[in-house]
Design a protein around this motif. Structure first.
Motif, PDB file in Angstrom:
ATOM      1  N   SER A 142       1.129  -1.107   0.041  1.00  0.00           N
ATOM      2  CA  SER A 142      -0.085  -0.130  -0.114  1.00  0.00           C
ATOM      3  C   SER A 142       0.879   1.220   0.106  1.00  0.00           C
ATOM      4  CB  SER A 142      -0.754   0.008   1.150  1.00  0.00           C
ATOM      5  OG  SER A 142      -0.110   0.407   2.377  1.00  0.00           O
ATOM      6  N   GLY A 143       0.401   2.353  -0.397  1.00  0.00           N
ATOM      7  CA  GLY A 143       0.942   3.418  -0.100  1.00  0.00           C
ATOM      8  C   GLY A 143       1.533   4.039   1.109  1.00  0.00           C
ATOM      9  N   THR A 144       0.820   3.692   1.952  1.00  0.00           N
ATOM     10  CA  THR A 144       1.306   3.836   3.384  1.00  0.00           C
ATOM     11  C   THR A 144       2.491   2.973   3.760  1.00  0.00           C
ATOM     12  OG1 THR A 144      -0.993   4.260   4.343  1.00  0.00           O
ATOM     13  CG2 THR A 144       0.596   3.545   6.134  1.00  0.00           C
ATOM     14  N   ALA A 184       4.766   1.971   1.765  1.00  0.00           N
ATOM     15  CA  ALA A 184       5.994   2.327   1.004  1.00  0.00           C
ATOM     16  C   ALA A 184       6.595   3.627   1.536  1.00  0.00           C
ATOM     17  CB  ALA A 184       5.676   2.356  -0.636  1.00  0.00           C
ATOM     18  N   VAL A 185       5.462   4.656   2.054  1.00  0.00           N
ATOM     19  CA  VAL A 185       6.178   5.976   2.502  1.00  0.00           C
ATOM     20  C   VAL A 185       6.747   5.514   3.895  1.00  0.00           C
ATOM     21  CG1 VAL A 185       5.585   8.140   3.195  1.00  0.00           C
ATOM     22  CG2 VAL A 185       4.374   7.044   1.263  1.00  0.00           C
ATOM     23  N   MET A 186       6.147   4.736   4.769  1.00  0.00           N
ATOM     24  CA  MET A 186       6.758   4.430   5.901  1.00  0.00           C
ATOM     25  C   MET A 186       8.078   3.544   6.057  1.00  0.00           C
ATOM     26  SD  MET A 186       4.822   2.061   8.532  1.00  0.00           S
ATOM     27  CE  MET A 186       5.034   0.227   7.760  1.00  0.00           C
ATOM     28  N   CYS A 212      -0.777  18.278   2.800  1.00  0.00           N
ATOM     29  CA  CYS A 212      -0.202  16.774   2.334  1.00  0.00           C
ATOM     30  C   CYS A 212      -0.759  15.734   2.918  1.00  0.00           C
ATOM     31  CB  CYS A 212       1.224  16.907   2.561  1.00  0.00           C
ATOM     32  SG  CYS A 212       2.346  17.316   1.074  1.00  0.00           S
ATOM     33  N   PHE A 213      -1.092  14.532   2.353  1.00  0.00           N
ATOM     34  CA  PHE A 213      -1.316  13.317   3.250  1.00  0.00           C
ATOM     35  C   PHE A 213      -0.271  12.229   2.755  1.00  0.00           C
ATOM     36  CE2 PHE A 213      -3.656   9.237   3.170  1.00  0.00           C
ATOM     37  CZ  PHE A 213      -4.043   9.029   4.602  1.00  0.00           C
ATOM     38  N   HIS A 214       0.255  11.430   3.595  1.00  0.00           N
ATOM     39  CA  HIS A 214       1.225  10.509   3.245  1.00  0.00           C
ATOM     40  C   HIS A 214       0.998   8.950   3.872  1.00  0.00           C
ATOM     41  CE1 HIS A 214       3.907  13.484   1.730  1.00  0.00           C
ATOM     42  NE2 HIS A 214       3.718  14.248   2.628  1.00  0.00           N
ATOM     43  N   GLY A 215      -0.355   8.934   4.255  1.00  0.00           N
ATOM     44  CA  GLY A 215      -0.687   7.573   4.659  1.00  0.00           C
ATOM     45  C   GLY A 215      -1.111   7.454   6.079  1.00  0.00           C
ATOM     46  N   HIS A 216      -1.492   6.302   6.680  1.00  0.00           N
ATOM     47  CA  HIS A 216      -1.937   6.225   7.860  1.00  0.00           C
ATOM     48  C   HIS A 216      -0.952   5.572   8.919  1.00  0.00           C
ATOM     49  CE1 HIS A 216      -3.243   2.126   6.935  1.00  0.00           C
ATOM     50  NE2 HIS A 216      -3.612   2.595   5.840  1.00  0.00           N
ATOM     51  N   ILE A 276       7.217  15.396   0.365  1.00  0.00           N
ATOM     52  CA  ILE A 276       6.381  16.537  -0.481  1.00  0.00           C
ATOM     53  C   ILE A 276       5.640  15.764  -1.614  1.00  0.00           C
ATOM     54  CG2 ILE A 276       8.493  16.948  -1.916  1.00  0.00           C
ATOM     55  CD1 ILE A 276       7.313  19.705  -2.197  1.00  0.00           C
ATOM     56  N   GLU A 277       4.526  16.057  -1.693  1.00  0.00           N
ATOM     57  CA  GLU A 277       3.474  15.946  -2.911  1.00  0.00           C
ATOM     58  C   GLU A 277       3.331  16.993  -3.716  1.00  0.00           C
ATOM     59  OE1 GLU A 277      -0.622  14.045  -2.220  1.00  0.00           O
ATOM     60  OE2 GLU A 277      -0.171  14.979  -0.368  1.00  0.00           O
ATOM     61  N   PRO A 278       4.284  17.048  -4.926  1.00  0.00           N
ATOM     62  CA  PRO A 278       4.559  18.419  -5.646  1.00  0.00           C
ATOM     63  C   PRO A 278       3.068  18.706  -6.234  1.00  0.00           C
ATOM     64  CG  PRO A 278       6.455  17.046  -6.122  1.00  0.00           C
ATOM     65  CD  PRO A 278       5.446  16.157  -5.101  1.00  0.00           C
ATOM     66  N   VAL A 282       2.592   8.614  -4.698  1.00  0.00           N
ATOM     67  CA  VAL A 282       1.421   7.805  -4.546  1.00  0.00           C
ATOM     68  C   VAL A 282       0.138   8.074  -5.535  1.00  0.00           C
ATOM     69  CG1 VAL A 282      -0.447   6.827  -3.057  1.00  0.00           C
ATOM     70  CG2 VAL A 282       1.998   6.644  -2.403  1.00  0.00           C
ATOM     71  N   LYS A 283       0.096   9.301  -5.761  1.00  0.00           N
ATOM     72  CA  LYS A 283      -1.218   9.815  -6.509  1.00  0.00           C
ATOM     73  C   LYS A 283      -0.840   9.924  -7.725  1.00  0.00           C
ATOM     74  CE  LYS A 283      -5.086  10.874  -3.603  1.00  0.00           C
ATOM     75  NZ  LYS A 283      -6.079  11.662  -2.841  1.00  0.00           N
ATOM     76  N   THR A 284       0.475  10.784  -7.898  1.00  0.00           N
ATOM     77  CA  THR A 284       1.006  11.413  -9.268  1.00  0.00           C
ATOM     78  C   THR A 284       1.583  10.067 -10.209  1.00  0.00           C
ATOM     79  OG1 THR A 284       2.798  12.228  -8.037  1.00  0.00           O
ATOM     80  CG2 THR A 284       1.061  13.672  -8.576  1.00  0.00           C
ATOM     81  N   ALA A 289       2.015   3.885  -5.857  1.00  0.00           N
ATOM     82  CA  ALA A 289       0.988   2.926  -5.498  1.00  0.00           C
ATOM     83  C   ALA A 289       0.173   3.064  -6.596  1.00  0.00           C
ATOM     84  CB  ALA A 289       0.421   3.195  -4.173  1.00  0.00           C
ATOM     85  N   LYS A 290      -1.308   3.197  -6.090  1.00  0.00           N
ATOM     86  CA  LYS A 290      -2.401   3.701  -6.997  1.00  0.00           C
ATOM     87  C   LYS A 290      -2.139   3.291  -8.554  1.00  0.00           C
ATOM     88  CE  LYS A 290      -3.796   6.525  -3.377  1.00  0.00           C
ATOM     89  NZ  LYS A 290      -5.233   6.868  -2.900  1.00  0.00           N
ATOM     90  N   ALA A 291      -1.908   4.180  -9.242  1.00  0.00           N
ATOM     91  CA  ALA A 291      -1.911   3.722 -10.573  1.00  0.00           C
ATOM     92  C   ALA A 291      -1.067   2.566 -10.959  1.00  0.00           C
ATOM     93  CB  ALA A 291      -1.565   5.043 -11.541  1.00  0.00           C
TER      94      ALA A 291
END
Ligand SMILES: Cc1ncc(COP(=O)(O)O)c(C=O)c1O
Length: 441
Positions: free
Chosen positions: A115-117, A119-121, A142-146, A206-208, A242-244, A267-269
């Motif tokens: 999951s994105g969470t 990977a970022v963790m 920004c949001f980077h997961g839970h 950062i999420e640009p 994760v989103k871009t 993640a995502k796409a």
């Protein structure tokens, strides 16, 4: 004609007795408007009551090609034949990593997660291990997961000094001092915090494109300033894609903005909705994973053979066909259509972000950061989104969530969306007080 939600509402009662809020992710709970999906295809969802929706949420971004894409699903079935979770690596891991590396030049090495969470963790842990410094900087909105370290925020109306608060109960207070939050598109507060705390700050996240704050975009100069500040203060620059990733360009937001991350997360796409994520980056940093003195990263399900095979096929399509160009072209036409309707009514508005994941704000001035989002008329947006949901256009009733486009959105979707947008807008404007409308016209 308004939709009936009788079956979803009945099911909500049943689910509520079994699951907190009746759902498996807090974001899916819309109280009495909570809907349950019965089937999906391409850009469309049908709920339990057989209401049909053109979907612009797309699972919060993952569905880049469309639901139940036959090419991806066939690949996933072939992946299942391998056995799912094996506790051994498979050949496809390196194959998919090679594709990621080809598409994203900063991805010198790749590790997979679920999951994105996750990977970022792992990326944040890696940044700490590499830099030897425990604190990190995040950007407002920004949001980077839970996971605990990133569940901090500053409300847009809160004083910046001392306003950082956990965004969830249960986050240990002791972590509060590790997280610093600065605004997008102003490098001075970042420089100030690094001057003061550069010896303790090891990562900048950062999420640009603020994928969780209406796709507000970083400016080119700001990204260059962020890159050079990270270099100057020995801070690992972690670009959360994760989103871009694999959406706004083949090489993600890094390609779009001409910036090279030290570490990046996807993640995502990546898997057209199959649960797979990746962290990637500079070899020197990535080699700190595992081994003596290296970081812990892995997991029973990492690189599961089903999502991995789905990712292989999804990336092949995104890399080798014009899917991303088709998506961006649809997004542009959607903005032109919606923009025309709003302009005809004299309603001030702007679009932010990339056509494949755009924000719509009712304001005259393009928001440059999360605080400026708070100055937009989101009451009008929320009312409009709820009315669109009623008419079968699914967008999040929160203007911070972008409108996502997939390759399966077609001309029929566009015409239907614009027709319903016009109807929804008329209904909402009639209903809303003249004051609220005045503030945006
Ligand atoms: C930028 C960003 N990073 C991380 C995450 C967490 O991803 P996941 O929900 O897959 O754990 C999200 C989720 O929306 C996200 O948008």
């Amino acid at each position: 004609m308004t939709r009936s939600l009788i079956k979803s509402q009945q099911h909500y009662k049943r689910a509520y007795d079994q699951l907190p809020l009746g759902v498996s992710s807090n974001f899916r709970a819309w109280e009495e408007n909570t809907i349950f999906a019965a089937r999906t295809k391409g850009p469309r969802i049908w709920d339990l009551d057989d209401n049909e929706y053109i979907d612009y949420r797309l699972g919060y971004g993952p569905t880049i090609l469309g639901y139940c894409d036959e090419r991806v699903d066939a690949a996933a079935r072939r992946g299942m034949e391998l056995g799912g979770t094996i506790g051994l690596s498979t050949v496809r891991e390196a194959v998919v990593a090679e594709r990621i590396k080809k598409m994203v030049p900063s991805a010198e090495l790749v590790r997979f997660a679920n999951s994105g969470t996750e990977a970022v963790m792992a990326a944040l842990r890696l940044a700490r291990a590499f830099s030897g410094k425990d604190e990190h900087v995040m950007i407002e909105g920004c949001f980077h997961g839970h996971f605990d370290s990133v569940l901090f925020e500053i409300a847009p109306d809160e004083d910046r000094d001392g306003g950082v608060k956990p965004s969830s109960a249960g986050v240990p207070k002791v972590l509060r001092d590790l997280a610093h939050i600065v605004p997008l598109n102003d490098a001075n507060p970042l420089e100030d915090v690094l001057k003061k705390k550069g010896d303790s700050i090891g990562a900048l996240m950062i999420e640009p494109i603020l994928g969780n704050a209406g796709s507000i975009m970083a400016e080119e100069q700001y990204m260059q300033d962020v890159r050079s500040l990270c270099d100057r203060f020995d801070v690992v620059m972690l670009v959360d894609e994760v989103k871009t990733g694999f959406r706004v360009a083949r090489g993600g937001v890094q390609e779009l903005m001409g910036v090279r991350a030290d570490l990046c997360t996807f993640a995502k796409a990546l898997g057209n909705g199959y649960p797979i994520s990746a962290l990637a980056g500079r070899e020197e940093i990535m080699r700190k994973i595992g081994g003596d003195g290296g970081i812990a990263q892995g997991g029973t399900y990492a690189a599961h053979s089903v999502p991995l095979a789905a990712a292989e096929k999804t990336l092949e399509i995104l890399d080798e066909t014009d899917a991303l160009e088709t998506i961006a072209a649809y997004g542009t036409r959607l903005q032109e259509g919606i923009g025309g309707i709003l302009t005809d009514r004299g309603i001030a508005h702007v679009f932010t972000g990339h056509p494949s994941m755009a924000g719509l704000f009712f304001t005259e001035v393009l928001p440059r950061n999360y605080r400026e989002w708070a100055n937009t008329n989101y009451d009008l947006y929320n009312a409009l989104a709820l009315e669109l949901n009623e008419l079968g256009i699914l967008c999040e009733p929160d203007s911070r969530e972008p409108w996502f486009i997939c390759a399966a959105h077609d001309d029929a979707c566009l015409a239907e969306t614009l027709e319903k947008f016009e109807t929804a807008l008329s209904t909402v404007l009639t209903r809303m007080s003249s004051e609220t409308v005045k503030s945006v016209s």
